[in-house]
Design an enzyme around this catalytic site. Structure first.
Site, PDB file in Angstrom:
ATOM      1  CE  LYS A 123      -4.382  -1.476   0.460  1.00  0.00           C
ATOM      2  NZ  LYS A 123      -5.554  -0.984  -0.288  1.00  0.00           N
ATOM      3  CB  SER A 144      -9.614   0.494  10.322  1.00  0.00           C
ATOM      4  OG  SER A 144     -10.242  -0.479   9.525  1.00  0.00           O
ATOM      5  CD  GLU A 191     -13.287 -11.301  -5.305  1.00  0.00           C
ATOM      6  OE1 GLU A 191     -13.681 -10.133  -5.219  1.00  0.00           O
ATOM      7  OE2 GLU A 191     -13.973 -12.220  -5.792  1.00  0.00           O
ATOM      8  N   GLY A 250     -16.187 -13.439   0.091  1.00  0.00           N
ATOM      9  CA  GLY A 250     -16.377 -12.095  -0.468  1.00  0.00           C
ATOM     10  C   GLY A 250     -15.984 -12.063  -1.928  1.00  0.00           C
ATOM     11  CG  ASP A 278     -16.536  -7.803  -4.262  1.00  0.00           C
ATOM     12  OD1 ASP A 278     -15.909  -8.366  -3.340  1.00  0.00           O
ATOM     13  OD2 ASP A 278     -16.067  -6.841  -4.899  1.00  0.00           O
ATOM     14  CB  SER A 305      -0.497  -8.212  -0.673  1.00  0.00           C
ATOM     15  OG  SER A 305      -1.248  -8.887   0.317  1.00  0.00           O
TER      16      SER A 305
END
Lengths: 322, 322
Positions: A54, A79, A205, A209, A211, A307
């Site tokens: 990130k 968060s 994923e 979840g 999606d 990651s």
């Protein structure tokens, strides 16, 4: 129509990150190679600054601020790793940062974000809407909001990890990337299409979840309730316009794995590769293991993006102990 | 008088290891640097093949075998990393290996050693002498015994890790190395004296087993009972003739740390650097932390050798959980 970021944006992001982000190591595992008859290359973003990829996206976005933006600073709601990524990037670039976090977030996360020099503004997640809270503060202070994934500069920054991987390995047959909001997956896909056009690119994923998988199959962005999974970095409810635009064009498939598979991968990383990897960081390898187990990667050269490694030690110990 | 190995032997070992041992990464920690006002460079041998520096020494020793030695193979007694190092090196070099291990060694260690293709010969550590058992088999089969540390080729091989570190960092002000039988410490000292002559070189032992410290002060090798410590790789009872000869000449001091300090360092590695490090592998950093805490490393460039990451997961989880 949304103008999607390109591989050239990844190249430009890499130049901005030079000397600020770590060029993380690409590690090998002869155990994995021998077990599955393939060659695995692990790009270890758990060794990145603040412990996750990130940092790349946040730093790239903030380093493009003009003088007025820089003076007012950056704001984000998160968060998780994005909070610390924005906080650390702002500190390095000498600008103020505000992170809007739930009042009941773990004390360690609040402390870590403050430690990086950011102002933490707590909100009540049962009575307040975090986007509304954030936009109000952004407007009052003239701060620039940096979303966690659906932003061209964030996507371009995240793409630099896969770019470094391909620079080191050359073209690969397959690349596995964890998928939450799609920042890392779409950025990685930009690099893959430029540097290893024949590689199959898989977003991964949590089963609970999926999606992204649903969105890819439906051809439009599908929204879901916040999924229950140990992969807390992939508890997103939907992809973004930018990330979905790239993913539907450049990603071959979206796979899912169970929490039990994530724990198996976490244990493999600890036992065989001596790395601490957070649950979300195990998504890509868990899916690669499943495909390899069924013989689907035989003889292939396989990239896996690890990651991040930010997991509370007590929770990590409990997951390892089983 | 014993003819001690030299830095040229380390250089020759590096050539033999080329393409077989990993060139492990040198990682940084901005948390450590900021906290103590120094620059730390971590040479991460936990990412070495079979999870510890021991591969370097064993491979170097075995690769010097002549045709007859190679045909008969290598034998070692060890229940730790040296066993797996000899087993893996023998497999790579295409020769037989026998490892003499206590019958009650952990099943996982017996299995791992067999997995590397070695024949495991169990002995009863309450009624049998492992050296006698080993020498008998060595004589019967014409096998060459490779001791875990007191052998010039083993020492030269272990020295290649520090050599790689200095090649990457240039000269340092201090180098911390874990100390058991002294193979890694003496090999590291050879590289330090050649590539960073001004660096202070510290060997670090568990408090409970400070035979090295006693030996350095007494000027002769002191024997102790097997110490009780979580640093199972440093439960040696005495240094060797070769290792002590180099240590007394080239090492500045031998420091000790408690098991509690080892656990603190282990937690720092997991939480801040996302690395799994075995208790013995935490010795060097634990001592560096103590010296840094008292201000003794201010402004210095400090090398830390992280020696290995082979720790049973359940035990590791229990240590992390505290």
């Amino acid at each position: 129509m949304t103008l999607l970021p390109t591989y050239q944006d990844v190249v430009d992001a890499a130049a901005r990150l030079e000397g600020h982000a770590h060029r993380t190591p690409v590690l090998r595992s002869s155990t994995a190679d021998t077990r599955w008859g393939a060659e695995f290359f692990f790009k270890c973003e758990n060794f990145q600054r603040m412990g996750a990829f990130k940092f790349r996206g946040a730093f790239n976005a903030l380093s493009k601020f003009d003088a007025a933006q820089k003076k007012a600073g950056a704001i984000a709601f998160s968060s998780g790793n994005h909070a610390q990524a924005v906080a650390l990037s702002a500190r390095i670039l000498g600008m103020p940062a505000v992170i809007v976090m739930p009042r009941d977030a773990p004390a360690a996360k609040l402390a870590a974000t403050r430690e990086y020099g950011a102002e933490v503004i707590p909100y009540d997640r049962f009575t307040e809407d975090r986007e509304a809270v954030t936009k109000k503060i952004a407007a009052e202070r003239g701060m620039t909001l940096i979303p966690p994934y659906d932003h061209p500069d964030v996507i371009a920054g995240q793409g630099t990890a896969a770019r470094e991987l391909f620079e080191e390995t050359g073209p690969l047959d397959a690349l596995f990337v964890c998928l939450g909001g799609g920042g890392l997956t779409s950025g990685s896909a930009l690099s893959a299409r430029a540097l290893s056009p024949q590689a199959k690119v898989y977003g991964v994923e949590p089963e609970a979840g999926n999606d992204g998988q649903q969105s890819l199959r439906a051809g439009h962005i599908v929204h879901i309730d916040t999924p229950k999974t140990i992969a807390d970095g992939a508890q997103t409810q939907h992809l973004g316009d930018y990330t979905f635009g790239i993913i539907r064009r450049d990603v071959d498939d979206i796979l899912t794995v169970s929490d039990a598979q994530l724990v198996d991968a976490m244990r493999f990383f600890a036992e065989r590769m001596k790395m601490v990897v957070e649950p979300t960081g195990c998504l890509a390898f868990a899916a690669a293991c499943a495909m390899a187990e069924s013989g689907g990667l035989k003889g292939q050269r396989v990239g896996v993006i690890v990651s991040g490694g930010n997991v509370d030690l007590a929770r990590y110990a409990a997951l390892l102990a089983g």
